[in-house]
Scaffold this motif. Structure first.
Motif, PDB file in Angstrom:
ATOM      1  N   TRP A  40       0.154  -0.128  12.166  1.00  0.00           N
ATOM      2  CA  TRP A  40      -0.072   1.095  11.385  1.00  0.00           C
ATOM      3  C   TRP A  40      -1.361   1.776  11.811  1.00  0.00           C
ATOM      4  O   TRP A  40      -2.403   1.127  11.944  1.00  0.00           O
ATOM      5  N   PHE A  41      -1.281   3.091  11.990  1.00  0.00           N
ATOM      6  CA  PHE A  41      -2.442   3.869  12.404  1.00  0.00           C
ATOM      7  C   PHE A  41      -2.912   4.842  11.316  1.00  0.00           C
ATOM      8  O   PHE A  41      -3.779   5.672  11.569  1.00  0.00           O
ATOM      9  N   ILE A  80     -12.769   1.598  17.907  1.00  0.00           N
ATOM     10  CA  ILE A  80     -11.522   1.811  17.164  1.00  0.00           C
ATOM     11  C   ILE A  80     -11.552   0.997  15.871  1.00  0.00           C
ATOM     12  O   ILE A  80     -11.726  -0.217  15.899  1.00  0.00           O
ATOM     13  N   MET A  81     -11.346   1.666  14.769  1.00  0.00           N
ATOM     14  CA  MET A  81     -11.411   1.008  13.466  1.00  0.00           C
ATOM     15  C   MET A  81     -10.130   1.290  12.668  1.00  0.00           C
ATOM     16  O   MET A  81      -9.456   2.305  12.878  1.00  0.00           O
ATOM     17  N   THR A 107      -1.981  -4.527  11.602  1.00  0.00           N
ATOM     18  CA  THR A 107      -0.735  -5.100  12.103  1.00  0.00           C
ATOM     19  C   THR A 107      -0.130  -5.978  11.018  1.00  0.00           C
ATOM     20  O   THR A 107      -0.822  -6.409  10.097  1.00  0.00           O
ATOM     21  N   SER A 108       1.181  -6.244  11.126  1.00  0.00           N
ATOM     22  CA  SER A 108       1.850  -7.116  10.166  1.00  0.00           C
ATOM     23  C   SER A 108       2.544  -8.249  10.896  1.00  0.00           C
ATOM     24  O   SER A 108       2.767  -8.186  12.109  1.00  0.00           O
ATOM     25  N   SER A 109       2.930  -9.287  10.157  1.00  0.00           N
ATOM     26  CA  SER A 109       3.618 -10.428  10.754  1.00  0.00           C
ATOM     27  C   SER A 109       5.032 -10.069  11.187  1.00  0.00           C
ATOM     28  O   SER A 109       5.698 -10.861  11.860  1.00  0.00           O
ATOM     29  N   ASN A 161      -6.581  12.227   4.348  1.00  0.00           N
ATOM     30  CA  ASN A 161      -7.217  10.956   4.682  1.00  0.00           C
ATOM     31  C   ASN A 161      -6.820  10.419   6.059  1.00  0.00           C
ATOM     32  O   ASN A 161      -7.204   9.315   6.430  1.00  0.00           O
ATOM     33  N   ILE A 162      -6.039  11.204   6.811  1.00  0.00           N
ATOM     34  CA  ILE A 162      -5.673  10.804   8.170  1.00  0.00           C
ATOM     35  C   ILE A 162      -6.735  11.336   9.127  1.00  0.00           C
ATOM     36  O   ILE A 162      -6.927  12.545   9.239  1.00  0.00           O
TER      37      ILE A 162
END
Length: 327
Positions: A317-318, A305-306, A310-312, A23-24
Motif C-alpha cells: 500500500w502506498f 521513502i516513508m 506490506t501485508s502477509s 492526505n495522499i
C-alpha cells in the motif's frame, strides 16, 4: 493509471476525487518492469529506483545489514510437485519414491545458504500464520524434519526397488527461468544425488511456456508455489481437489475431495478446522507436494521513502507513502 508501456513502466498519478486525497502525499508513482533482479538492484544503487522487491539472493544479507532491506511474512508456500497422471513416469507414481525425495532435502540449508531471504523451512503444505478459533496456528504439525532424514529416505528408496539409486530412471525437473529458482533447484539436485544416488536433470522454461507445460501435465517434477488469496487453510487445500484448475499434480482422491467438500459446508468453526487438518494429513501422507519453504516479502527502499506498508497476503500500500529530504 496515466500510462502503461508493456514490459517498461506503469505510471499512476494522484486522484483528486479520492475521498482521502488531502492526505495522499505522492503525486506520481512509477512501476518499472524489470525482470532481472541484478538489473533492478543496479538501478536502485544508481538512484534510478527508490524501492525494489526480490533483490538477488546473494545480496540480501548485506542489504539487511545496511538497513536497506526489510523482510516481512508472506502467507505462501514454495513447493515442488510430481506428475501423478497415469501417463507420467512410473517411478514417480510410487509414494515411497516421493517421500524419499522429500526427506532427502535439507530445507534448513536451502533457506540459510541458498535463498537467503529470511524464509522458514516448510514442513507442511499450509504455512504458518493462519490462526484457528482456539488461538493456535493451523500449521502446528511438522510432517518432515527441516534438516531432512537421509537414513529414512534411503530406506524408502530401497523399498521402492531402487537401493542406493540403482536402476532409478533419469528424471527431469522443470522450473521457470530465474536465478533464484535455478539456484534452489541445483542445490536440491545435488542433495538428491549425494543422499540418494539418483540423477535428476534440470530444465527451465520462460514463465508463460512453463505454466502451460505444468498445467498440461507435460512434466515429471516441477516447481510450484502458492500465495494465499485469503487467510484460511482452504486457500491451499482446495488446490488439490480433483476438479481444481490449479491441481497441477493431477491428484485425484475421492476421500480427500469429500473431506474438503464437507469442510466447506461445516458451520462449526472448530469442527471445520478438524476436517481441514484431516485433509492435509491425507495429502502429506501421500506426499502429493514437496514443500520447500514459506515465502517472505523482501522490500529494499531508500531511507527517504516513508510510510509504505506490506501485508502477509503479498499486497503493498502506498496511501501513506511519502518522500522525505535526504539526510
Amino acid at each position: 493509471m496515466k500510462e502503461w508501456l508493456p514490459k517498461d513502466v506503469m505510471t499512476f498519478v494522484k486522484n483528486d476525487k479520492y475521498w482521502n486525497a488531502s492526505n495522499i502525499k505522492l503525486t506520481t508513482l512509477n512501476y518499472k518492469m524489470l525482470e532481472d533482479a541484478t538489473a533492478a538492484l543496479s538501478a536502485f544503487k544508481a538512484d534510478q529506483m527508490d524501492m525494489i522487491n526480490t533483490p538477488p539472493q546473494s545480496e540480501i544479507p548485506g542489504l539487511v545489514k545496511e538497513g536497506a532491506c526489510k523482510i516481512t511474512p508472506n502467507l505462501g508456500t514454495y513447493y515442488y510437485v510430481a506428475n501423478l497422471t497415469p501417463e507420467a513416469a512410473k517411478a514417480i507414481q510410487n509414494p515411497k519414491v516421493r517421500k524419499a525425495l522429500s526427506l532427502a532435502i535439507n530445507r534448513k540449508d536451502i533457506v540459510e545458504n541458498v535463498s537467503k531471504d529470511g524464509q522458514t523451512p516448510a514442513t507442511s503444505f499450509v504455512p504458518k500464520g493462519i490462526i484457528e478459533p482456539n488461538g493456535k496456528d493451523f500449521a502446528s504439525k511438522e510432517y518432515y524434519p527441516a534438516q531432512g532424514d537421509i537414513t529414512k529416505a534411503k530406506e524408502l528408496l530401497a523399498e521402492a526397488g531402487y537401493p542406493g539409486g540403482k536402476d532409478f530412471p533419469k528424471l527431469t525437473f522443470l522450473y521457470n527461468t530465474g536465478a533464484g529458482h535455478q539456484n534452489i533447484a541445483a542445490a536440491i539436485q545435488d542433495m538428491w544425488k549425494t543422499n540418494l544416488g539418483i540423477d535428476i536433470e534440470l530444465k527451465n522454461q520462460e514463465w508463460k511456456v512453463f505454466l502451460t507445460t505444468r498445467n498440461d501435465k507435460q512434466y515429471t517434477l516441477a516447481r510450484d508455489g502458492w500465495l494465499a488469496d485469503y487467510t484460511d487453510p482452504m486457500t491451499f487445500l482446495d488446490l488439490l481437489t480433483t476438479s481444481s484448475g490449479n491441481n497441477d499434480p493431477g491428484y485425484s482422491n475421492p476421500v480427500y475431495d469429500a473431506k474438503i467438500l464437507a469442510a466447506k459446508k461445516e458451520l462449526d468453526p472448530v469442527k471445520r478446522m478438524t476436517m481441514l487438518h484431516e485433509a492435509e494429513d491425507i495429502i502429506m501422507k501421500d506426499d502429493i507436494v514437496i514443500p520447500i519453504y514459506e515465502y517472505t516479502n523482501t522490500i529494499v527502499t531508500k531511507p527517504t521513502i516513508m510510510g509504505v506498508r506490506t501485508s502477509s497476503l503479498g499486497m503493498t500500500w502506498f496511501q501513506g507513502a511519502s518522500v522525505t529530504a535526504a539526510k
